[in-house]
Enzyme design. Structure first.
Site, mmCIF file in Angstrom:
data_model
loop_
_atom_site.group_PDB
_atom_site.id
_atom_site.type_symbol
_atom_site.label_atom_id
_atom_site.label_comp_id
_atom_site.label_asym_id
_atom_site.label_seq_id
_atom_site.Cartn_x
_atom_site.Cartn_y
_atom_site.Cartn_z
ATOM 1 N N GLY A 272 0.806 -1.213 0.000
ATOM 2 C CA GLY A 272 0.000 0.000 0.000
ATOM 3 C C GLY A 272 0.838 1.262 0.000
ATOM 4 N N TYR B 241 -12.245 -1.992 11.731
ATOM 5 C CA TYR B 241 -10.886 -1.452 11.611
ATOM 6 C C TYR B 241 -10.096 -1.669 12.905
ATOM 7 C CZ TYR B 241 -7.225 1.958 10.395
ATOM 8 O OH TYR B 241 -6.035 2.581 10.115
ATOM 9 N N ASN C 153 1.678 -2.264 5.404
ATOM 10 C CA ASN C 153 1.008 -0.976 5.550
ATOM 11 C C ASN C 153 -0.371 -0.940 4.898
ATOM 12 O OD1 ASN C 153 0.976 2.165 5.770
ATOM 13 N ND2 ASN C 153 0.760 1.759 3.574
ATOM 14 N N LYS D 44 -6.711 -3.908 13.422
ATOM 15 C CA LYS D 44 -5.474 -3.305 13.907
ATOM 16 C C LYS D 44 -5.028 -3.919 15.230
ATOM 17 C CE LYS D 44 -4.745 -0.445 10.503
ATOM 18 N NZ LYS D 44 -3.577 -0.621 9.605
#
Length: 247
Positions: free
Chosen positions: A12, A155, A90, A159
């Site tokens: 990314g 998300y 990433n 993470k």
């Protein structure tokens, strides 16, 4: 040029934090594989920024959520550079909504790219790193993986999962001189923050002791440190770069 002779793949890395990381690792001497999912023009801009400064870089399109595409990307890197020393996971996406309105497809998409993508890439790079008995895996997590955030259950879960993956891999790979760490950014100046109103920016900064947003280059500096020889005795750690927000 402490990374002279090393090869790094940054997933990314066509824009934002990923681009800053790729450019910084190249500035320190590493050859870079610039991974992107769809924006070829942006990826070529990253490559140009590196090669114009005298570095080496190549752009490779691959969806990190697809193991076959990741394996093909790894083969291309080894064919071009002959080795892979540093992996920066990433690549990430968001599909925000409160849980009662969060579609299953949005949950799956975020977990597949942000967490499964890191698994796919880490698995793909293990053979050359184990053979070399040296390697650096750096996962880009987020402060929301530590604190949670309303409207970002998918998300935050991804993470937080990256942090668990980081610590588990660090235990698995430490005996082979392969370190695995995570960097958890706070509020960073990106395309998203550029579009915020001043009122929203002030609300976000209210809990940040340094009273400013961070810059992608500041995340890149932390990653570059972890990628270097000087961080050889650091593994399984989460480096939080958030202006003091979560201390």
């Amino acid at each position: 040029m402490e990374l002279e002779g090393r090869v790094a793949m940054v997933t990314g890395s066509s824009r934002g934090i990923g681009r800053a990381i790729a450019i910084e690792l190249a500035r320190r001497g590493a050859a870079i594989a610039v991974n992107y999912a769809g924006n070829a023009a942006a990826a070529q801009e990253t490559v140009a920024a590196i090669t114009d400064a005298g570095g080496r870089a190549m752009a490779i399109q691959a969806d990190v959520a697809d193991q076959e595409q990741v394996d093909a990307m790894m083969k291309q890197i080894l064919n071009e550079y002959g080795r892979l020393d540093i992996l920066v996971n990433n690549a990430g996406i968001t599909r925000d909504n409160l849980l009662p309105r969060l579609r299953e497809s949005d949950w799956d998409a975020v977990l597949n790219v942000n967490l499964k993508g890191a698994y796919n890439c880490a698995k793909a790079v293990m053979r050359p790193m184990l053979k070399a008995r040296w390697g650096r895996v750096i996962n880009i997590s987020s402060v929301v993986g530590l604190t949670g955030n309303a409207g970002q259950a998918n998300y935050a879960a991804a993470k937080a999962g990256l942090i668990g993956l980081t610590k588990s891999l660090a235990r698995e790979l430490g005996s082979r001189s392969i370190t695995v760490n995570a960097v958890a950014p706070g509020y960073i100046m990106t395309d998203m923050t550029d579009g915020l109103t001043e009122e929203n920016k002030n609300k976000m900064l209210a809990g940040v002791p340094l009273n400013r947003f961070g810059y992608p280059e500041e995340i890149a500096s932390a990653v570059a440190f972890l990628a270097g020889e000087g961080a050889g005795y650091i593994t399984g750690q989460v480096i939080v770069v958030d202006g003091g927000m979560t201390m």
